[in-house]
Design a protein around this motif. Structure first.
Motif, PDB file in Angstrom:
ATOM      1  N   ASP A  31      11.777  14.517  38.278  1.00  0.00           N
ATOM      2  CA  ASP A  31      10.905  13.904  37.278  1.00  0.00           C
ATOM      3  C   ASP A  31       9.619  13.471  37.968  1.00  0.00           C
ATOM      4  O   ASP A  31       9.527  12.379  38.531  1.00  0.00           O
ATOM      5  N   ILE A  32       8.618  14.337  37.919  1.00  0.00           N
ATOM      6  CA  ILE A  32       7.352  14.070  38.612  1.00  0.00           C
ATOM      7  C   ILE A  32       6.451  13.140  37.800  1.00  0.00           C
ATOM      8  O   ILE A  32       5.327  12.843  38.230  1.00  0.00           O
ATOM      9  N   PHE A  33       6.945  12.678  36.653  1.00  0.00           N
ATOM     10  CA  PHE A  33       6.183  11.744  35.823  1.00  0.00           C
ATOM     11  C   PHE A  33       6.835  10.366  35.796  1.00  0.00           C
ATOM     12  O   PHE A  33       6.496   9.531  34.956  1.00  0.00           O
ATOM     13  N   ASN A  34       7.736  10.137  36.723  1.00  0.00           N
ATOM     14  CA  ASN A  34       8.442   8.867  36.764  1.00  0.00           C
ATOM     15  C   ASN A  34       7.460   7.702  36.913  1.00  0.00           C
ATOM     16  O   ASN A  34       6.627   7.676  37.825  1.00  0.00           O
ATOM     17  N   GLY A  35       7.560   6.731  36.012  1.00  0.00           N
ATOM     18  CA  GLY A  35       6.704   5.564  36.071  1.00  0.00           C
ATOM     19  C   GLY A  35       5.338   5.738  35.443  1.00  0.00           C
ATOM     20  O   GLY A  35       4.544   4.790  35.407  1.00  0.00           O
ATOM     21  N   VAL A  36       5.032   6.947  34.931  1.00  0.00           N
ATOM     22  CA  VAL A  36       3.736   7.212  34.311  1.00  0.00           C
ATOM     23  C   VAL A  36       3.851   7.011  32.802  1.00  0.00           C
ATOM     24  O   VAL A  36       4.769   7.544  32.171  1.00  0.00           O
ATOM     25  N   LYS A  37       2.939   6.244  32.221  1.00  0.00           N
ATOM     26  CA  LYS A  37       2.949   6.076  30.767  1.00  0.00           C
ATOM     27  C   LYS A  37       2.805   7.439  30.106  1.00  0.00           C
ATOM     28  O   LYS A  37       1.922   8.228  30.482  1.00  0.00           O
ATOM     29  N   PRO A  38       3.637   7.735  29.075  1.00  0.00           N
ATOM     30  CA  PRO A  38       3.742   9.102  28.558  1.00  0.00           C
ATOM     31  C   PRO A  38       2.685   9.501  27.541  1.00  0.00           C
ATOM     32  O   PRO A  38       2.960  10.231  26.594  1.00  0.00           O
ATOM     33  N   PHE A  39       1.456   9.032  27.734  1.00  0.00           N
ATOM     34  CA  PHE A  39       0.377   9.405  26.829  1.00  0.00           C
ATOM     35  C   PHE A  39      -0.855   9.731  27.645  1.00  0.00           C
ATOM     36  O   PHE A  39      -1.280   8.935  28.494  1.00  0.00           O
ATOM     37  N   GLY A  40      -1.427  10.933  27.414  1.00  0.00           N
ATOM     38  CA  GLY A  40      -2.548  11.385  28.223  1.00  0.00           C
ATOM     39  C   GLY A  40      -3.791  11.672  27.409  1.00  0.00           C
ATOM     40  O   GLY A  40      -3.737  11.972  26.211  1.00  0.00           O
ATOM     41  N   PHE A  41      -4.923  11.592  28.088  1.00  0.00           N
ATOM     42  CA  PHE A  41      -6.234  11.831  27.484  1.00  0.00           C
ATOM     43  C   PHE A  41      -6.605  13.288  27.724  1.00  0.00           C
ATOM     44  O   PHE A  41      -6.920  13.687  28.841  1.00  0.00           O
ATOM     45  N   LYS A  97     -17.421   7.020  28.611  1.00  0.00           N
ATOM     46  CA  LYS A  97     -17.136   5.941  29.563  1.00  0.00           C
ATOM     47  C   LYS A  97     -16.357   4.813  28.882  1.00  0.00           C
ATOM     48  O   LYS A  97     -15.399   4.268  29.459  1.00  0.00           O
ATOM     49  N   LYS A  98     -16.742   4.466  27.661  1.00  0.00           N
ATOM     50  CA  LYS A  98     -16.029   3.409  26.932  1.00  0.00           C
ATOM     51  C   LYS A  98     -14.592   3.834  26.642  1.00  0.00           C
ATOM     52  O   LYS A  98     -13.659   3.018  26.717  1.00  0.00           O
ATOM     53  N   MET A  99     -14.399   5.100  26.319  1.00  0.00           N
ATOM     54  CA  MET A  99     -13.051   5.607  26.059  1.00  0.00           C
ATOM     55  C   MET A  99     -12.195   5.553  27.322  1.00  0.00           C
ATOM     56  O   MET A  99     -11.034   5.143  27.300  1.00  0.00           O
ATOM     57  N   VAL A 100     -12.777   5.976  28.439  1.00  0.00           N
ATOM     58  CA  VAL A 100     -12.070   5.931  29.727  1.00  0.00           C
ATOM     59  C   VAL A 100     -11.732   4.492  30.097  1.00  0.00           C
ATOM     60  O   VAL A 100     -10.611   4.191  30.544  1.00  0.00           O
ATOM     61  N   ASP A 101     -12.679   3.589  29.905  1.00  0.00           N
ATOM     62  CA  ASP A 101     -12.453   2.174  30.243  1.00  0.00           C
ATOM     63  C   ASP A 101     -11.274   1.607  29.454  1.00  0.00           C
ATOM     64  O   ASP A 101     -10.411   0.917  30.014  1.00  0.00           O
ATOM     65  N   LEU A 102     -11.236   1.882  28.158  1.00  0.00           N
ATOM     66  CA  LEU A 102     -10.146   1.375  27.320  1.00  0.00           C
ATOM     67  C   LEU A 102      -8.821   2.001  27.738  1.00  0.00           C
ATOM     68  O   LEU A 102      -7.807   1.302  27.887  1.00  0.00           O
ATOM     69  N   PHE A 103      -8.829   3.299  27.950  1.00  0.00           N
ATOM     70  CA  PHE A 103      -7.622   4.039  28.328  1.00  0.00           C
ATOM     71  C   PHE A 103      -6.994   3.447  29.586  1.00  0.00           C
ATOM     72  O   PHE A 103      -5.793   3.127  29.613  1.00  0.00           O
ATOM     73  N   GLY A 143      -3.361   0.625  30.895  1.00  0.00           N
ATOM     74  CA  GLY A 143      -2.308   1.117  31.777  1.00  0.00           C
ATOM     75  C   GLY A 143      -2.013   2.593  31.672  1.00  0.00           C
ATOM     76  O   GLY A 143      -1.088   3.097  32.327  1.00  0.00           O
ATOM     77  N   PHE A 144      -2.802   3.333  30.891  1.00  0.00           N
ATOM     78  CA  PHE A 144      -2.643   4.783  30.827  1.00  0.00           C
ATOM     79  C   PHE A 144      -3.429   5.408  31.971  1.00  0.00           C
ATOM     80  O   PHE A 144      -4.489   4.894  32.365  1.00  0.00           O
ATOM     81  N   THR A 145      -2.931   6.518  32.508  1.00  0.00           N
ATOM     82  CA  THR A 145      -3.545   7.068  33.725  1.00  0.00           C
ATOM     83  C   THR A 145      -3.780   8.578  33.696  1.00  0.00           C
ATOM     84  O   THR A 145      -4.591   9.079  34.469  1.00  0.00           O
ATOM     85  N   TYR A 146      -3.097   9.317  32.837  1.00  0.00           N
ATOM     86  CA  TYR A 146      -3.091  10.791  32.916  1.00  0.00           C
ATOM     87  C   TYR A 146      -4.248  11.377  32.105  1.00  0.00           C
ATOM     88  O   TYR A 146      -4.340  11.186  30.889  1.00  0.00           O
ATOM     89  N   VAL A 147      -5.125  12.111  32.803  1.00  0.00           N
ATOM     90  CA  VAL A 147      -6.270  12.761  32.169  1.00  0.00           C
ATOM     91  C   VAL A 147      -6.171  14.262  32.429  1.00  0.00           C
ATOM     92  O   VAL A 147      -5.958  14.688  33.559  1.00  0.00           O
ATOM     93  N   ASP A 148      -6.334  15.048  31.377  1.00  0.00           N
ATOM     94  CA  ASP A 148      -6.125  16.495  31.461  1.00  0.00           C
ATOM     95  C   ASP A 148      -7.391  17.238  31.049  1.00  0.00           C
ATOM     96  O   ASP A 148      -7.955  16.987  29.982  1.00  0.00           O
ATOM     97  N   THR A 149      -7.840  18.156  31.897  1.00  0.00           N
ATOM     98  CA  THR A 149      -8.992  18.985  31.558  1.00  0.00           C
ATOM     99  C   THR A 149      -8.731  20.417  32.002  1.00  0.00           C
ATOM    100  O   THR A 149      -7.638  20.766  32.445  1.00  0.00           O
ATOM    101  N   ALA A 150      -9.760  21.253  31.858  1.00  0.00           N
ATOM    102  CA  ALA A 150      -9.686  22.640  32.320  1.00  0.00           C
ATOM    103  C   ALA A 150     -11.099  23.156  32.510  1.00  0.00           C
ATOM    104  O   ALA A 150     -12.041  22.677  31.861  1.00  0.00           O
ATOM    105  N   ARG A 151     -11.251  24.106  33.362  1.00  0.00           N
ATOM    106  CA  ARG A 151     -12.581  24.655  33.681  1.00  0.00           C
ATOM    107  C   ARG A 151     -13.341  25.128  32.429  1.00  0.00           C
ATOM    108  O   ARG A 151     -14.543  24.871  32.309  1.00  0.00           O
ATOM    109  N   SER A 177      -6.115   4.956  40.765  1.00  0.00           N
ATOM    110  CA  SER A 177      -5.980   4.316  39.452  1.00  0.00           C
ATOM    111  C   SER A 177      -5.821   5.321  38.325  1.00  0.00           C
ATOM    112  O   SER A 177      -5.632   4.937  37.174  1.00  0.00           O
ATOM    113  N   PHE A 178      -5.869   6.629  38.624  1.00  0.00           N
ATOM    114  CA  PHE A 178      -5.732   7.646  37.576  1.00  0.00           C
ATOM    115  C   PHE A 178      -5.057   8.891  38.138  1.00  0.00           C
ATOM    116  O   PHE A 178      -4.997   9.100  39.357  1.00  0.00           O
ATOM    117  N   LEU A 179      -4.544   9.706  37.223  1.00  0.00           N
ATOM    118  CA  LEU A 179      -3.940  10.991  37.549  1.00  0.00           C
ATOM    119  C   LEU A 179      -4.768  12.080  36.880  1.00  0.00           C
ATOM    120  O   LEU A 179      -5.036  12.016  35.676  1.00  0.00           O
TER     121      LEU A 179
END
Length: 376
Positions: free
Chosen positions: A4-14, A36-42, A46-54, A77-79
């Protein structure tokens, strides 16, 4: 069973596919200050997972996250999850160049999670031909990737082939939502079952189906509201995905600060999984949604490089609105304004480029003809 490579990570990502934009239409720049405001709130919640792609935002998503997130917060402070698009490469050397460019664009020295982007039957062949799996494994060994996996858009049978070809994958990203669960094309349910069979942790994309499950017909909203008056349609959709035992992360492609506020509010403490009664409510109202939508488009924009300049997702979005709202004068006005400068669906030459890139396997050429008839 995979670790479980997501152990301890809040299960909601941006998800950073649909970031906020400044005024000016589909080609407008990203609204960095709102982001920036969205990232600050996120992060503050306590949420940390951010997902993007090229490919997201024409290559600008990674750069925007560098400014809004990476340059402003400590690395621990983020993944950060990113993806490599094999269709932009012709060789292993090209893959290496793309990977280096992604690190530079993101301002990072390593990715927490790194995926082969949009794996399907054809991408699997490319991955094998270009030895893409080697790149991920070697960069993980160097410490420049922490965890490796792939995002997926195809049948459950092809998912088995991908797992067999890439047994080192530590997780898989699947399109899962209640509307696609029993789909004969997306196969959300069957793909989830394959991942569970192999013990692969699942990251969910498109839980709200590109926003379609947030803006459902009024009769469908009434059914949901009768069961849980305090839950929005988007909350129902995200809770459905988050309730699945093998799901470790649910992504939401939020485009406004208000969407971030709404989604993080209920995902701070999502509570118990959906009950059997809740599942029955969803099952009972899905026919209302299916009857209202003309096209099962998620607005992923993989079809957007149309040689005739047709904004296919926008055409289908208006077509769907007209289907369940009525083809009002406002909708026709928006359509006429959109195609005034070019890119009318009538200009389609039937080349099939859009259909070959569509994760939903839509018959886009014929659906464009249907849309034109409806707008006329």
């Amino acid at each position: 069973m995979k670790e479980d490579i997501f152990n301890g990570v809040k299960p909601f990502g941006f998800g950073a596919m649909r970031l906020p934009k400044l005024a000016g239409g589909k080609d407008a720049p990203i609204d960095l200050e709102q982001l920036k405001k969205m990232v600050d709130l996120f992060l503050s919640l306590g949420f940390t997972y951010v997902d993007t792609a090229r490919p997201y935002h024409g290559g600008e998503s990674e750069k925007a996250l560098k400014q809004a997130l990476v340059d402003r917060y400590p690395r621990n402070s983020f993944l950060f999850a990113d993806k490599i698009p094999l269709w932009e490469a012709g060789s292993y050397e090209d893959l290496v160049t793309i990977f280096e460019g992604q690190l530079k664009n993101s301002g990072l020295t390593y990715f927490d999670y790194y995926l082969i982007h949009s794996m399907d039957r054809s991408i699997l062949k490319q991955a094998i031909k270009m030895n893409a799996f080697r790149l991920l494994k070697e960069e993980k060994a160097k410490g420049r990737i922490r965890h490796i996996g792939f995002s997926f858009h195809d049948t459950a049978e092809v998912l088995r082939d991908c797992i067999a070809a890439f047994p080192e994958a530590e997780f898989v990203q699947l399109q899962i939502n209640y509307l696609d669960w029993d789909s004969l094309t997306v196969e959300s349910g069957r793909c989830y079952e394959v991942a569970a069979e192999f013990g692969l942790p699942v990251v969910v994309m498109e839980p709200v189906k590109g926003g379609a499950l947030a803006d459902i017909p009024e009769d469908a909203k009434a059914v949901l509201s009768a069961a849980h008056k305090e839950w929005s349609p988007a909350e129902w959709a995200i809770r459905f995905a988050a309730s699945l035992p093998q799901v470790k992360m649910v992504l939401s492609g939020m485009s406004t600060l208000s969407q971030m506020e709404e989604n993080t509010a209920f995902m701070q403490n999502p509570g118990e999984p959906l009950t059997t009664a809740d599942q029955e409510v969803l099952t009972g109202m899905m026919d209302l949604i299916k009857a209202a939508n003309a096209v099962a488009c998620t607005k992923c924009r993989y079809c957007a490089d149309c040689p005739m300049g047709i904004n296919i997702p926008a055409v289908f979005e208006l077509y769907n609105q007209g289907k369940y709202m009525g083809m009002t004068g406002d909708i026709k006005w928006m359509f006429n304004g959109m195609v005034e400068g070019g890119g009318h669906p009538n200009s389609c030459i039937g080349c099939g480029s859009c259909e070959s890139h569509c994760p939903q396997h839509l018959n886009i050429i014929e659906l464009l003809k249907d849309a034109v008839k409806a707008f006329e």
